[in-house]
Motif scaffolding. Structure first.
Motif, mmCIF file in Angstrom:
data_model
loop_
_atom_site.group_PDB
_atom_site.id
_atom_site.type_symbol
_atom_site.label_atom_id
_atom_site.label_comp_id
_atom_site.label_asym_id
_atom_site.label_seq_id
_atom_site.Cartn_x
_atom_site.Cartn_y
_atom_site.Cartn_z
ATOM 1 N N PHE B 66 0.863 -1.193 0.000
ATOM 2 C CA PHE B 66 0.000 0.000 0.000
ATOM 3 C C PHE B 66 0.892 1.233 0.000
ATOM 4 O O PHE B 66 1.240 1.737 1.058
ATOM 5 C CB PHE B 66 -0.881 0.044 1.261
ATOM 6 C CG PHE B 66 -1.883 -1.053 1.347
ATOM 7 C CD1 PHE B 66 -3.078 -0.975 0.650
ATOM 8 C CD2 PHE B 66 -1.639 -2.163 2.132
ATOM 9 C CE1 PHE B 66 -4.012 -1.985 0.743
ATOM 10 C CE2 PHE B 66 -2.576 -3.177 2.219
ATOM 11 C CZ PHE B 66 -3.757 -3.098 1.528
ATOM 12 N N LYS B 76 -6.543 2.576 -5.553
ATOM 13 C CA LYS B 76 -7.609 1.578 -5.678
ATOM 14 C C LYS B 76 -7.078 0.286 -6.297
ATOM 15 O O LYS B 76 -7.477 -0.817 -5.924
ATOM 16 C CB LYS B 76 -8.736 2.160 -6.546
ATOM 17 C CG LYS B 76 -10.118 1.844 -6.022
ATOM 18 C CD LYS B 76 -11.185 2.472 -6.880
ATOM 19 C CE LYS B 76 -12.439 1.603 -6.856
ATOM 20 N NZ LYS B 76 -13.450 2.063 -7.800
ATOM 21 N N TYR B 78 -4.042 -0.877 -6.025
ATOM 22 C CA TYR B 78 -3.271 -1.594 -5.011
ATOM 23 C C TYR B 78 -4.203 -2.333 -4.046
ATOM 24 O O TYR B 78 -3.954 -3.453 -3.648
ATOM 25 C CB TYR B 78 -2.353 -0.637 -4.245
ATOM 26 C CG TYR B 78 -1.143 -0.212 -5.049
ATOM 27 C CD1 TYR B 78 -0.034 -1.065 -5.159
ATOM 28 C CD2 TYR B 78 -1.098 1.007 -5.697
ATOM 29 C CE1 TYR B 78 1.083 -0.691 -5.895
ATOM 30 C CE2 TYR B 78 0.014 1.396 -6.432
ATOM 31 C CZ TYR B 78 1.098 0.544 -6.535
ATOM 32 O OH TYR B 78 2.191 0.900 -7.262
ATOM 33 N N TRP B 79 -5.306 -1.649 -3.670
ATOM 34 C CA TRP B 79 -6.259 -2.305 -2.770
ATOM 35 C C TRP B 79 -6.841 -3.552 -3.429
ATOM 36 O O TRP B 79 -6.988 -4.595 -2.786
ATOM 37 C CB TRP B 79 -7.409 -1.367 -2.394
ATOM 38 C CG TRP B 79 -6.982 -0.119 -1.689
ATOM 39 C CD1 TRP B 79 -5.820 0.076 -0.990
ATOM 40 C CD2 TRP B 79 -7.701 1.107 -1.602
ATOM 41 N NE1 TRP B 79 -5.771 1.336 -0.488
ATOM 42 C CE2 TRP B 79 -6.900 2.004 -0.838
ATOM 43 C CE3 TRP B 79 -8.934 1.547 -2.073
ATOM 44 C CZ2 TRP B 79 -7.317 3.302 -0.546
ATOM 45 C CZ3 TRP B 79 -9.347 2.840 -1.788
ATOM 46 C CH2 TRP B 79 -8.544 3.707 -1.031
ATOM 47 N N GLU B 80 -7.192 -3.410 -4.697
ATOM 48 C CA GLU B 80 -7.798 -4.552 -5.387
ATOM 49 C C GLU B 80 -6.821 -5.722 -5.505
ATOM 50 O O GLU B 80 -7.203 -6.876 -5.320
ATOM 51 C CB GLU B 80 -8.307 -4.123 -6.769
ATOM 52 C CG GLU B 80 -9.677 -3.456 -6.653
ATOM 53 C CD GLU B 80 -10.069 -2.665 -7.892
ATOM 54 O OE1 GLU B 80 -9.356 -2.758 -8.911
ATOM 55 O OE2 GLU B 80 -11.096 -1.950 -7.822
ATOM 56 N N VAL B 83 -6.734 -7.237 -2.065
ATOM 57 C CA VAL B 83 -7.951 -8.006 -1.773
ATOM 58 C C VAL B 83 -7.929 -9.344 -2.528
ATOM 59 O O VAL B 83 -8.270 -10.392 -1.967
ATOM 60 C CB VAL B 83 -9.215 -7.199 -2.132
ATOM 61 C CG1 VAL B 83 -10.445 -8.104 -2.161
ATOM 62 C CG2 VAL B 83 -9.424 -6.084 -1.132
ATOM 63 N N THR B 106 -4.771 1.278 7.640
ATOM 64 C CA THR B 106 -4.742 0.788 6.260
ATOM 65 C C THR B 106 -5.816 -0.276 6.064
ATOM 66 O O THR B 106 -6.375 -0.421 4.984
ATOM 67 C CB THR B 106 -3.376 0.120 5.968
ATOM 68 O OG1 THR B 106 -2.351 0.907 6.543
ATOM 69 C CG2 THR B 106 -3.151 -0.067 4.495
ATOM 70 N N TYR B 109 -9.483 0.184 4.262
ATOM 71 C CA TYR B 109 -9.731 0.126 2.816
ATOM 72 C C TYR B 109 -10.049 -1.292 2.375
ATOM 73 O O TYR B 109 -10.979 -1.547 1.611
ATOM 74 C CB TYR B 109 -8.530 0.678 2.054
ATOM 75 C CG TYR B 109 -8.143 2.047 2.513
ATOM 76 C CD1 TYR B 109 -9.000 3.128 2.326
ATOM 77 C CD2 TYR B 109 -6.948 2.266 3.189
ATOM 78 C CE1 TYR B 109 -8.681 4.386 2.773
ATOM 79 C CE2 TYR B 109 -6.618 3.537 3.646
ATOM 80 C CZ TYR B 109 -7.485 4.579 3.437
ATOM 81 O OH TYR B 109 -7.172 5.832 3.899
ATOM 82 N N LEU B 110 -9.256 -2.251 2.881
ATOM 83 C CA LEU B 110 -9.523 -3.660 2.592
ATOM 84 C C LEU B 110 -10.891 -4.060 3.132
ATOM 85 O O LEU B 110 -11.668 -4.756 2.479
ATOM 86 C CB LEU B 110 -8.479 -4.559 3.260
ATOM 87 C CG LEU B 110 -7.074 -4.568 2.688
ATOM 88 C CD1 LEU B 110 -6.243 -5.596 3.425
ATOM 89 C CD2 LEU B 110 -7.123 -4.926 1.206
#
Lengths: 229, 229
Positions: B66, B76, B78-80, B83, B106, B109-110
């Motif tokens: 992240f 977004k 990086y989050w995806e 996940v 952090t 977001y996840l």
């Protein structure tokens, strides 16, 4: 009067779930010569003690009475009695508290007097109900650049609801009355939590009129109000 | 794409002192099939991992990247990616975070994306730096009916200093610039803490002009401003 105590630990034991205690708190509770337990009424079960009782065995424990009264002069006498008990113990002692000792804790009154007497005090932090309640609701308290405030009695909530992303109201038995002031606003959702992580934990999330406040009139209830953006 | 993961724990591992982890966090970290560790840069040491590494042995761990960037579209992605890694693990997994997972973490977001995918998430609370910093300074955050607010970037501090008993400023590398706005006011004291409970913890307490801000330009520094009544 000279003091006998060598060191006083203010130990946060977390919330209801006895596993939410830290390794450090356990280590301290095991090594101290005595554990003091604040209670609000003689004969009343101490929640903090319930949390630790399975972790410590045959420990020398003693209660400190802090009644829930508003009269500051009367309260001061209880604090002084408590401090005298604490400072006249030999060796190292712990005073336990639910939540964290730095956030609206009974311990802060003792702490002040102990500091004035130059007694060595170390705080051992604990899990606070504000975090346990957010977890119970399944929502973050704040993320990114969001602003948060804690209004103990809900004072000025109607003003701050427009300025803060998250408002926490705690330390009141009457959440309904405090939240009534925002019931006609359309920019918020209310999360209520009673006794987070305890076996009888209860949560609700919704608008003012959707909530049955009768279930949250306990002193261990709190409200997390989220502004809708 | 179907998901394999059964449950995701968002685990707060506390601050620097590795003993400030809870029994519950340890229990979860020991039982999960995999531990995910958020990092801000490839090759950068994860503080959260440093805290737990002596508690777990030969555990399957994996990093989640992240980066500290502001571009939401890039973030977004990086989050995806993160996940996808998490939901394609079999069994139960943990994502660790310093402090508490509900306060500027952090993990939030996840958490949001996992909730949208109806994945079972459980939060395990941790000791927050706001409490550890108050302990380091030797002062309570709030007592009695005092009001507290957290202003991540110090926005409007000059206004809130007159309304709140305690203001916390965190998540900024430039505390000096944020606090400059109150330097001519006479109703406050500033407490600064860098890396509370770490071996290189540093504290200062005083008026704006008395503080050497160069020592507190770390991202893990925060300010606790107390109004004088």
């Amino acid at each position: 009067m000279s003091t006998l105590v060598k060191k006083v630990y203010g130990v946060g034991v977390g919330v209801g779930d006895e596993k939410l205690i830290t390794l450090k708190a356990l280590e301290v509770l095991k090594k101290v010569d005595k554990i003091f337990i604040p209670i609000s009424k003689k004969g009343k079960r101490s929640i903090a003690y319930e949390i630790i009782k399975n972790h410590i065995d045959e420990k020398d424990v003693e209660e400190l009475l802090f009644p829930m009264i508003k009269d500051k002069e009367k309260l001061k006498k209880y604090w002084e009695t408590a401090v005298n008990k604490v400072i006249n113990e030999k060796g190292e002692v712990a005073v336990i508290t639910i939540g964290d000792p730095t956030l609206y804790s009974t311990f802060s009154y003792l702490w002040k007097i102990l500091k004035e007497k130059n007694i060595d005090v170390e705080i051992v932090n604990g899990i606070s109900s504000i975090f346990a309640s957010a977890s119970a609701l399944g929502i973050p308290l704040v993320e990114g650049d969001e602003k948060l405030c804690i209004l103990p009695q809900g004072k000025d909530i109607e003003k701050y609801i427009n300025e803060f992303d998250t408002i926490i109201i705690m330390k009141t038995k009457n959440l309904k009355e405090k939240l009534e002031k925002i019931k006609d606003k359309d920019n918020y959702m209310i999360g209520l939590v009673k006794k987070a992580t305890f076996k009888d934990e209860k949560t609700a999330f919704g608008r003012f009129e959707e909530i049955n406040f009768d279930e949250f009139s306990d002193y261990l209830s709190l409200a997390i109000i989220k502004r809708i953006k």
